[in-house]
Design an enzyme around this catalytic site. Sequence first.
Site, short mmCIF file in Angstrom:
data_model
loop_
_atom_site.label_atom_id
_atom_site.label_comp_id
_atom_site.label_asym_id
_atom_site.label_seq_id
_atom_site.Cartn_x
_atom_site.Cartn_y
_atom_site.Cartn_z
CB CYS A 65 -0.90 -0.01 1.23
SG CYS A 65 -2.04 1.40 1.29
CB CYS A 69 -2.12 3.84 8.01
SG CYS A 69 -3.15 4.64 6.75
CB CYS A 72 -1.65 -0.37 8.16
SG CYS A 72 -2.25 -1.56 6.93
CB CYS A 109 -15.86 -7.31 5.19
SG CYS A 109 -17.18 -7.17 6.43
CB CYS A 142 -19.35 -4.61 3.93
SG CYS A 142 -18.62 -3.06 4.50
CB CYS A 202 -19.38 -0.11 7.94
SG CYS A 202 -18.37 -1.11 9.06
NE ARG A 272 -18.84 -5.87 11.96
CZ ARG A 272 -18.96 -5.08 10.89
NH1 ARG A 272 -17.90 -4.60 10.29
NH2 ARG A 272 -20.16 -4.77 10.43
#
Length: 401
Positions: A65, A69, A72, A109, A142, A202, A272
């Site tokens: 990626c 972040c 992550c 998801c 999702c 979400c 969740r």
Amino acid sequence: MDLLNTLVDKGLRRELPTRDEALAVLATSDDDVLDVVAAAGKVRRHWFGRRVKLNYLVNLKSGLCPEDCSYCSQRLGSKADILKYTWLKPDQASQAAAAGLAGGAKRVCLVASGRGPTDRDVDRVSDTIKAIKDRHENVEVCACLGLLSDGQAERLREAGADAYNHNLNTSEGTYGDITTTHTYADRVDTVQKAHAAGLSACSGLIAGMGESDEDLVDVVYSLRELDPDSVPVNFLIPFEGTPLAKEWNLTPQRCLRILAMVRFVCPDVEVRIAGGREVHLRTMQPLALNLANSIFLGDYLTSEGQAGKADLDMIADAGFEVEGAGEVTLPEHRVTAGAGCGAHAETGCGSHEGAGCGSHEGGGVCGSVKVQAEQEQPAEARTDLVAVRRRGAGTDLAPNA
């Protein structure tokens, strides 16, 4: 405890707690944690009974990626030894999803690393949604693909997506300390795009990144204002090879207090328990089911969860039941109104002014939060519980579901 009685009463009425009250939940002692769980459990059971919704993650594209972040393992510059692969084909993703659905999941998801999808990526995911729904007509899908451009949410909705996930992760005030390649406002914009397109929004948070109690309350109040239907609460998994690898700040009791605070602030949303529950809640996971009404089944994106059968046994042993495919997750007033976290006109949830300590300085509840934080013992680093995913999507091994 008067505080808990007040919060239960407000939760049953969908009334927003004050900031002082939310902070006070986080400031309670370990001796009071069972009382906190029992109180928040009354609110959870009022709106969701004893049902637990199961969700299943499929990592469509792992690693590499360009975003930075800090939390992550897939980030730019990550040294974490995770699986790295490009886009799964629709039939591969559908097969991966089937394992989770066979285990009792009602939502799949679909997640892909990256800043955000190109139009070609949206086509890929649209084909994947079709492949999954051709085999499992009633499944909820999702998508979680990063920052959305104009029109992409609408295209995903037309392809059959039911929801879109994009977490705020932390407070606006500290967001720049965690990520520099995009902004907090970018994330808010994507959640709003999903909502405007008719997707179920979400959006959640990550706890354990070194944030203060005030930061946690700030992000949860911001989530309430954004009005998502579901709020995933992640607990940081400190992967070796990431900037936050040494951040072991959470105890099981701390996790329970955070979940309780989220339940009190957003009483009638799908809360969740997401990544990190096995690492930080550990043997206290069954207690957390009294606070959250939704969990992920099996493995996560780059880490392994506990065995899918263990998840199902835990739910049954704790006296809960898996939510069936034909059952509606959200309370009727949210389904019929298409609304989010509560009745904002009634509660004043759109404005946080006058709802708490403001600058966080001075005495009262905020002062007691500071004292509690100073007294809390450092959490033990449980690196033995951080297991990199080596099975399921992107491998030749059977998934965990």
